[in-house]
Design a protein around this motif. Structure first.
Motif, PDB file in Angstrom:
ATOM      1  N   THR A 192       0.822  -1.208   0.000  1.00 64.18           N
ATOM      2  CA  THR A 192       0.000   0.000   0.000  1.00 64.18           C
ATOM      3  C   THR A 192       0.854   1.256   0.000  1.00 64.18           C
ATOM      4  OG1 THR A 192      -1.746  -1.154   1.225  1.00 64.18           O
ATOM      5  CG2 THR A 192      -1.804   1.261   1.246  1.00 64.18           C
ATOM      6  N   LEU A 193       1.925   1.247   0.765  1.00 60.76           N
ATOM      7  CA  LEU A 193       2.709   2.462   0.979  1.00 60.76           C
ATOM      8  C   LEU A 193       3.566   2.845  -0.223  1.00 60.76           C
ATOM      9  CD1 LEU A 193       3.524   4.712   2.852  1.00 60.76           C
ATOM     10  CD2 LEU A 193       5.160   3.173   3.949  1.00 60.76           C
ATOM     11  N   VAL A 194       4.133   1.882  -0.921  1.00 58.68           N
ATOM     12  CA  VAL A 194       5.009   2.211  -2.057  1.00 58.68           C
ATOM     13  C   VAL A 194       4.272   3.023  -3.126  1.00 58.68           C
ATOM     14  CG1 VAL A 194       6.242   1.213  -4.029  1.00 58.68           C
ATOM     15  CG2 VAL A 194       6.719   0.403  -1.734  1.00 58.68           C
ATOM     16  N   PRO A 195       3.072   2.607  -3.592  1.00 54.76           N
ATOM     17  CA  PRO A 195       2.376   3.446  -4.587  1.00 54.76           C
ATOM     18  C   PRO A 195       2.022   4.831  -4.050  1.00 54.76           C
ATOM     19  CG  PRO A 195       1.408   1.260  -4.518  1.00 54.76           C
ATOM     20  CD  PRO A 195       2.344   1.357  -3.357  1.00 54.76           C
ATOM     21  N   LEU A 196       1.653   4.931  -2.774  1.00 49.98           N
ATOM     22  CA  LEU A 196       1.314   6.235  -2.211  1.00 49.98           C
ATOM     23  C   LEU A 196       2.531   7.151  -2.162  1.00 49.98           C
ATOM     24  CD1 LEU A 196      -1.098   5.301   0.733  1.00 49.98           C
ATOM     25  CD2 LEU A 196      -1.700   6.320  -1.468  1.00 49.98           C
ATOM     26  N   CYS A 197       3.685   6.612  -1.764  1.00 48.97           N
ATOM     27  CA  CYS A 197       4.917   7.405  -1.752  1.00 48.97           C
ATOM     28  C   CYS A 197       5.300   7.809  -3.164  1.00 48.97           C
ATOM     29  CB  CYS A 197       6.050   6.610  -1.106  1.00 48.97           C
ATOM     30  SG  CYS A 197       5.831   6.297   0.662  1.00 48.97           S
ATOM     31  N   PHE A 198       5.136   6.898  -4.107  1.00 44.65           N
ATOM     32  CA  PHE A 198       5.441   7.181  -5.510  1.00 44.65           C
ATOM     33  C   PHE A 198       4.574   8.333  -6.015  1.00 44.65           C
ATOM     34  CE2 PHE A 198       5.145   6.705 -10.059  1.00 44.65           C
ATOM     35  CZ  PHE A 198       6.395   6.247 -10.462  1.00 44.65           C
ATOM     36  N   ILE A 199       3.273   8.287  -5.710  1.00 43.87           N
ATOM     37  CA  ILE A 199       2.344   9.322  -6.162  1.00 43.87           C
ATOM     38  C   ILE A 199       2.660  10.659  -5.510  1.00 43.87           C
ATOM     39  CG2 ILE A 199      -0.078  10.053  -6.085  1.00 43.87           C
ATOM     40  CD1 ILE A 199      -0.824   7.083  -6.413  1.00 43.87           C
ATOM     41  N   ALA A 200       2.962  10.646  -4.209  1.00 41.65           N
ATOM     42  CA  ALA A 200       3.293  11.888  -3.508  1.00 41.65           C
ATOM     43  C   ALA A 200       4.522  12.549  -4.126  1.00 41.65           C
ATOM     44  CB  ALA A 200       3.522  11.608  -2.028  1.00 41.65           C
TER      45      ALA A 200
ATOM     46  N   ALA B  56      -5.976   7.181  -4.057  1.00 42.60           N
ATOM     47  CA  ALA B  56      -5.233   8.445  -4.115  1.00 42.60           C
ATOM     48  C   ALA B  56      -5.916   9.435  -5.047  1.00 42.60           C
ATOM     49  CB  ALA B  56      -3.802   8.181  -4.577  1.00 42.60           C
ATOM     50  N   LEU B  57      -6.398   8.958  -6.197  1.00 41.64           N
ATOM     51  CA  LEU B  57      -7.105   9.844  -7.135  1.00 41.64           C
ATOM     52  C   LEU B  57      -8.417  10.341  -6.530  1.00 41.64           C
ATOM     53  CD1 LEU B  57      -6.525   8.058 -10.570  1.00 41.64           C
ATOM     54  CD2 LEU B  57      -5.329  10.041  -9.631  1.00 41.64           C
ATOM     55  N   CYS B  58      -9.096   9.485  -5.765  1.00 45.03           N
ATOM     56  CA  CYS B  58     -10.312   9.932  -5.067  1.00 45.03           C
ATOM     57  C   CYS B  58      -9.973  11.038  -4.077  1.00 45.03           C
ATOM     58  CB  CYS B  58     -10.956   8.752  -4.332  1.00 45.03           C
ATOM     59  SG  CYS B  58     -11.787   7.552  -5.388  1.00 45.03           S
ATOM     60  N   TYR B  59      -8.843  10.892  -3.382  1.00 45.83           N
ATOM     61  CA  TYR B  59      -8.417  11.936  -2.448  1.00 45.83           C
ATOM     62  C   TYR B  59      -8.181  13.257  -3.176  1.00 45.83           C
ATOM     63  CZ  TYR B  59      -5.058  14.916  -0.118  1.00 45.83           C
ATOM     64  OH  TYR B  59      -4.412  16.014   0.378  1.00 45.83           O
ATOM     65  N   PHE B  60      -7.423  13.221  -4.275  1.00 43.45           N
ATOM     66  CA  PHE B  60      -7.140  14.455  -5.007  1.00 43.45           C
ATOM     67  C   PHE B  60      -8.432  15.070  -5.560  1.00 43.45           C
ATOM     68  CE2 PHE B  60      -2.835  12.473  -5.555  1.00 43.45           C
ATOM     69  CZ  PHE B  60      -2.145  13.436  -4.839  1.00 43.45           C
ATOM     70  N   ASN B  61      -9.337  14.230  -6.017  1.00 44.74           N
ATOM     71  CA  ASN B  61     -10.613  14.715  -6.543  1.00 44.74           C
ATOM     72  C   ASN B  61     -11.412  15.427  -5.457  1.00 44.74           C
ATOM     73  OD1 ASN B  61     -13.116  14.810  -8.178  1.00 44.74           O
ATOM     74  ND2 ASN B  61     -13.774  13.164  -6.834  1.00 44.74           N
ATOM     75  N   LEU B  62     -11.549  14.776  -4.297  1.00 46.20           N
ATOM     76  CA  LEU B  62     -12.332  15.363  -3.207  1.00 46.20           C
ATOM     77  C   LEU B  62     -11.660  16.604  -2.639  1.00 46.20           C
ATOM     78  CD1 LEU B  62     -13.325  12.066  -1.357  1.00 46.20           C
ATOM     79  CD2 LEU B  62     -14.753  13.439  -2.879  1.00 46.20           C
ATOM     80  N   ASN B  63     -10.345  16.568  -2.523  1.00 48.98           N
ATOM     81  CA  ASN B  63      -9.614  17.722  -2.004  1.00 48.98           C
ATOM     82  C   ASN B  63      -9.770  18.929  -2.926  1.00 48.98           C
ATOM     83  OD1 ASN B  63      -7.649  18.851  -0.048  1.00 48.98           O
ATOM     84  ND2 ASN B  63      -6.320  18.946  -1.831  1.00 48.98           N
ATOM     85  N   GLU B  64      -9.738  18.670  -4.235  1.00 54.92           N
ATOM     86  CA  GLU B  64      -9.888  19.765  -5.201  1.00 54.92           C
ATOM     87  C   GLU B  64     -11.314  20.327  -5.168  1.00 54.92           C
ATOM     88  OE1 GLU B  64      -8.305  22.322  -8.201  1.00 54.92           O
ATOM     89  OE2 GLU B  64      -7.511  21.124  -6.566  1.00 54.92           O
ATOM     90  N   LYS B  65     -12.307  19.450  -5.007  1.00 53.54           N
ATOM     91  CA  LYS B  65     -13.687  19.907  -4.927  1.00 53.54           C
ATOM     92  C   LYS B  65     -13.918  20.773  -3.683  1.00 53.54           C
ATOM     93  CE  LYS B  65     -16.172  16.299  -7.472  1.00 53.54           C
ATOM     94  NZ  LYS B  65     -17.150  15.187  -7.377  1.00 53.54           N
ATOM     95  N   LYS B  66     -13.299  20.380  -2.584  1.00 55.41           N
ATOM     96  CA  LYS B  66     -13.519  21.083  -1.322  1.00 55.41           C
ATOM     97  C   LYS B  66     -12.724  22.383  -1.243  1.00 55.41           C
ATOM     98  CE  LYS B  66     -16.148  17.953   0.756  1.00 55.41           C
ATOM     99  NZ  LYS B  66     -17.495  18.200   1.305  1.00 55.41           N
ATOM    100  N   GLU B  67     -11.470  22.343  -1.706  1.00 54.57           N
ATOM    101  CA  GLU B  67     -10.572  23.468  -1.445  1.00 54.57           C
ATOM    102  C   GLU B  67      -9.994  24.110  -2.692  1.00 54.57           C
ATOM    103  OE1 GLU B  67      -7.646  22.057   1.263  1.00 54.57           O
ATOM    104  OE2 GLU B  67      -9.101  21.554   2.826  1.00 54.57           O
ATOM    105  N   GLY B  68     -10.042  23.434  -3.818  1.00 53.61           N
ATOM    106  CA  GLY B  68      -9.541  24.014  -5.066  1.00 53.61           C
ATOM    107  C   GLY B  68      -8.070  24.388  -5.009  1.00 53.61           C
ATOM    108  N   THR B  69      -7.270  23.619  -4.282  1.00 58.01           N
ATOM    109  CA  THR B  69      -5.850  23.962  -4.139  1.00 58.01           C
ATOM    110  C   THR B  69      -5.102  23.861  -5.448  1.00 58.01           C
ATOM    111  OG1 THR B  69      -5.445  21.674  -3.459  1.00 58.01           O
ATOM    112  CG2 THR B  69      -5.759  23.307  -1.711  1.00 58.01           C
TER     113      THR B  69
END
Length: 292
Positions: A97-105, A256-269
């Motif tokens: 689980t952690l390797v893909p998340l670190c890669f994406i970050a 991870a893509l769901c996180y980025f999607n929701l974060n962008e919807k909420k905060e538009g960073t």
């Protein structure tokens, strides 16, 4: 040439699934390299312990049940090897689980450039024990949730899938990641749940393509020989199952893509970052090709 995928953007249900495979198709070589080098030790160690446990179970099953052999049969199935298989299983799934998340970050941090394995390893070491502890807590909560008439488990599953992406992408602790996940998914539960269910169906289908033939071979051999499951058949099934764990990268990327999607919807960073880049000396300024 297809432009590099931009992580921080809003996506609908279909785009989340499509971009999961797009990200893999664009980065599969460095991603699998990091996976093989970093996760390899944990997967092999888990495989060795699992094979030892399989042999003990087979030996226990072949032992006649008598008052004198009952304890031996029981300890063969649930002894120290079983405990080690649980521990190494946790370590293995944590690393997968952690390797893909670190890669994406790192991919996001480097401006949509695939990181080197050494960079992923640096992040991996930092987050490993934090993510392992969180993995254990999430698992316990899910078991309790599904035990309570299933419904709480299904409700919590997509929320819990966001905890580890939040932890790695925002460098936070478990408590903050927990509350942050509930905040992000508010009013977007169904979309997140649907994307995660679909990607898990695809993942399990890919796993079964390889595991079912091996399992049928093992079971068929058992019936032909009219005996207990053979050690060679169970060993082959265990080895193939361990190799197929690579497919578990899919739901991690989707989460991870769901996180980025929701974060962008909420905060538009992501959008604000693009606006801030206007007027920089670099005319491209690393801006993505997507239009908003």
């Amino acid at each position: 040439m297809q432009p590099k995928i931009e992580l921080v953007k809003t996506r609908d249900f279909g785009e989340i699934i499509n971009d999961t495979f797009t990200f893999i198709s664009q980065n599969w070589k460095p991603l699998l390299k990091s996976y093989a080098i970093i996760c390899g030790f944990f997967i092999v160690a888990n495989l060795v312990v699992a094979l030892l446990q399989q042999n003990k179970v087979i030996s226990a099953m072949q032992t006649p049940i008598t008052p004198h052999t009952y304890f031996t049969r029981f300890s063969g199935m649930f002894g120290i090897t079983y405990l080690l298989s649980m521990i190494f299983g946790l370590l293995s799934y944590t690393s997968i689980t952690l390797v893909p998340l670190c890669f994406i970050a790192l991919y996001k941090e480097k401006g949509n450039v695939a990181p080197e394995t050494e960079e992923v390893w640096g992040y991996f070491k930092y987050y490993f024990f934090k993510v392992m502890g969180s993995y254990l807590l999430i698992g316990i909560c899910l078991v309790i949730g599904f035990a309570l008439c299933l419904v709480p488990g299904f409700y919590l599953a997509p929320i819990f899938m966001l905890i580890l992406p939040v932890m790695v992408m925002e460098n936070t602790g478990f408590g903050y990641s927990w509350s942050r996940s509930f905040q992000l998914i508010k009013e977007n539960w169904w979309q997140t749940f649907g994307a995660i269910v679909v990607i898990w169906i695809i993942t399990y289908a890919a796993l079964m393509i390889f595991i079912i033939p091996v399992t049928l071979f093992s079971v068929g051999t058992m019936f032909i020989a009219k005996s207990h499951p053979s050690s060679s058949g169970l060993m082959l099934t265990t080895i193939v199952s361990a190799l197929c764990q690579v497919f578990l990268i899919l739901p991690v990327i989707t989460a991870a893509l769901c996180y980025f999607n929701l974060n962008e919807k909420k905060e538009g960073t992501g959008l604000m970052d693009r606006i801030n880049k206007f007027g920089s000396n670099d005319p491209d300024a690393g801006l993505p090709k997507e239009e908003y």
